[in-house]
Design a protein around this motif. Structure first.
Motif, PDB file in Angstrom:
ATOM      1  N   LEU A 437       0.848  -1.232  -0.127  1.00 19.85           N
ATOM      2  CA  LEU A 437       0.036  -0.096  -0.114  1.00 19.85           C
ATOM      3  C   LEU A 437       0.772   1.309  -0.037  1.00 19.85           C
ATOM      4  CD1 LEU A 437      -2.646  -1.177   2.441  1.00 19.85           C
ATOM      5  CD2 LEU A 437      -3.200  -0.624   0.139  1.00 19.85           C
ATOM      6  N   GLY A 438       2.067   1.001  -0.142  1.00 16.41           N
ATOM      7  CA  GLY A 438       3.016   2.189  -0.341  1.00 16.41           C
ATOM      8  C   GLY A 438       3.696   2.684   1.047  1.00 16.41           C
ATOM      9  N   PHE A 439       3.561   2.150   2.258  1.00 20.03           N
ATOM     10  CA  PHE A 439       3.808   2.400   3.531  1.00 20.03           C
ATOM     11  C   PHE A 439       5.302   2.169   3.667  1.00 20.03           C
ATOM     12  CE2 PHE A 439      -0.654   2.373   4.543  1.00 20.03           C
ATOM     13  CZ  PHE A 439      -0.630   3.490   5.465  1.00 20.03           C
ATOM     14  N   VAL A 440       6.169   3.019   4.106  1.00 20.65           N
ATOM     15  CA  VAL A 440       7.354   2.594   4.803  1.00 20.65           C
ATOM     16  C   VAL A 440       7.312   2.013   6.261  1.00 20.65           C
ATOM     17  CG1 VAL A 440       9.719   3.398   5.677  1.00 20.65           C
ATOM     18  CG2 VAL A 440       8.650   4.496   3.728  1.00 20.65           C
ATOM     19  N   TYR A 441       7.492   0.799   6.344  1.00 16.69           N
ATOM     20  CA  TYR A 441       7.270  -0.221   7.544  1.00 16.69           C
ATOM     21  C   TYR A 441       8.703  -0.551   7.964  1.00 16.69           C
ATOM     22  CZ  TYR A 441       6.035  -3.952  10.284  1.00 16.69           C
ATOM     23  OH  TYR A 441       5.765  -4.903  11.361  1.00 16.69           O
TER      24      TYR A 441
END
Length: 447
Positions: A437-441
């Motif tokens: 979903l495009g998150f930096v995790y």
């Protein structure tokens, strides 16, 4: 009915026939369930507490420990049956009782130095009502040797130890599972001043605990059991945290490695995380450290340092995550998810959220917080603003393992946040889904 000198079977019979009166001092999260369980096994129980509101509620058959499953029913049933009542008069309760159990809170500072005044105060009240044949039991967790320090106070009654019995039976319970734990999740640990007292106390706890009792050679040995349980967990959590940090450095996923390693029966790596909180695990190691004279508990000290450093590491991960999306921590909106130290329990003692919020603010961030068990007043007390949505948030920092955080709708959240950054301190979010979903995790020990 006095129990000193009876066999364990005679004690059990007397309890179940309602011939024994037990006074439980402290009607908190551990004391109230214990009182209710004894009453449900047909003992006459007097609960003692300094809080008049708590006493009034119990006498109305009401439960103030709402998060304890099944406790409300136990209290109502046993108050109506006349087996459970409460009072603020500790001396009167001691005069009525055959067994006095001390389970009052023992608060500690950051170095494990206990404030034992509540315990000593209860002992003084008990001494004014102590009779020959009575048994005094401490359940509150204290540094080994503390229970026996009550002897001079109790002997102010005019009785000598031996005319009354003294024992320690450490509570082995957690909030949310107290009734289950008291009645048979684990065996009860018991140490006593002499064989007569030990035999009677075994009978007392075998009445309510289907897993039975493990008798110890002394009161001090029984005290050490509970303390060592906490030390074991603290040291092993620290090992997991240290290995997780090493995994971060070397591009490995700690959860993947730990999960595989734990398929070997002699490996029990714990879960790394944002920090260690609560009344127990961060405190008990200091009992050992503070009592050491000739030894130097280096491993235990190091474990404490590692676990205390994890909230700072969460802030480091937040800075790193924000930098990846071109933002600095100063001026960013950070949403901290979780104020309590443990999922499902509204308790804040040494919660990692406290130092995390403090340090984020020191870096110039605007800090918001949300916790499904808390209120806006709780957030304000921690120095954060209450927020129930994700609009304009630059980083989400997960501190507590509430079940609600394990089912976050990341797709919906992605449409609300200003910057897509998730810092996961409890392995609550699926990294693959977050990244898709495009998150930096970033998480503790996660690649």
């Amino acid at each position: 009915m006095k129990l000193l000198g009876l066999t364990r079977e005679e004690v059990k019979k007397a309890l179940r026939e309602g011939k024994v009166t037990i006074a439980v001092y402290g009607l908190g999260k551990m004391g109230l369930p214990l009182a209710a369980v004894f009453a449900d096994n047909r003992a006459k129980v007097i609960g003692v507490d300094i809080n008049e509101k708590v006493v009034e509620m119990v006498n109305r058959g009401e439960n103030h420990v709402k998060e304890e499953p099944g406790l409300s029913e136990l209290i109502k049933r046993n108050v109506e049956a006349g087996r459970l009542k409460a009072t603020t008069d500790g001396v009167w309760a001691a005069k009525q009782a055959d067994v006095m159990i001390i389970l009052v809170p023992t608060l500690a500072d950051d170095r494990g130095n206990l404030k034992l005044e509540p315990v000593y105060d209860v002992a003084k009240k008990i001494a004014k009502g102590l009779e020959k044949g009575d048994i005094v039991i401490t359940e509150a967790t204290m540094p080994p040797g503390t229970t026996e320090s009550l002897v001079p106070i109790l002997e102010e009654s005019g009785l000598k130890l031996g005319e009354f019995g003294l024992a320690h039976a450490p509570e082995r319970t957690m909030t949310g599972t107290a009734i289950r734990d008291i009645t048979g999740q684990y065996p009860k640990i018991v140490g006593a001043s002499d064989e007569k007292t030990l035999e009677a106390v075994i009978g007392i706890y075998e009445t309510i605990n289907k897993k039975g009792v493990i008798p110890m050679s002394s009161i001090k040995a029984a005290e050490a059991v509970k303390v060592f349980e906490g030390v074991y967990r603290d040291v092993n959590i620290a090992l997991a945290n240290e290995l997780a940090l090493w995994c971060e450095e070397h591009g490995l996923d700690a959860i993947e490695v730990f999960t595989a390693a734990n398929t070997q029966p002699y490996c029990h790596l714990h879960m790394p995380g944002a920090g260690v909180g609560g009344h127990c695990i961060p405190i008990y190691p200091w009992f050992v450290i503070n009592l050491a004279e000739k030894t130097n508990p280096r491993l235990i000290k190091t474990a404490r340092e590692i676990n205390d450093s994890m909230p700072h590491h969460m802030v480091e991960l937040t800075i790193r995550g924000l930098n990846e999306v071109g933002r600095s921590l100063k001026g960013s909106n950070i949403l901290v998810l979780g104020l309590t130290f443990r999922g499902g329990v509204r308790e804040f003692t040494k919660s990692p959220a406290i130092p995390i919020i403090k340090e984020l603010k020191e870096w110039g961030a605007r800090v918001y917080a949300y916790d499904p068990l808390c209120t806006s007043e709780d957030a304000e007390r921690f120095g954060a603003e209450w927020k129930e949505d994700f609009r304009d948030v630059d980083a989400i920092v997960i501190v507590t393992d509430h079940k609600e955080f394990k089912s976050l709708n990341l797709e919906e959240i992605a449409g609300q946040v200003r910057s897509k950054v998730i810092i996961d301190g409890r392995n609550a979010v699926n990294p693959k889904v977050a990244k898709e979903l495009g998150f930096v995790y970033l998480g503790v020990g996660r690649v």
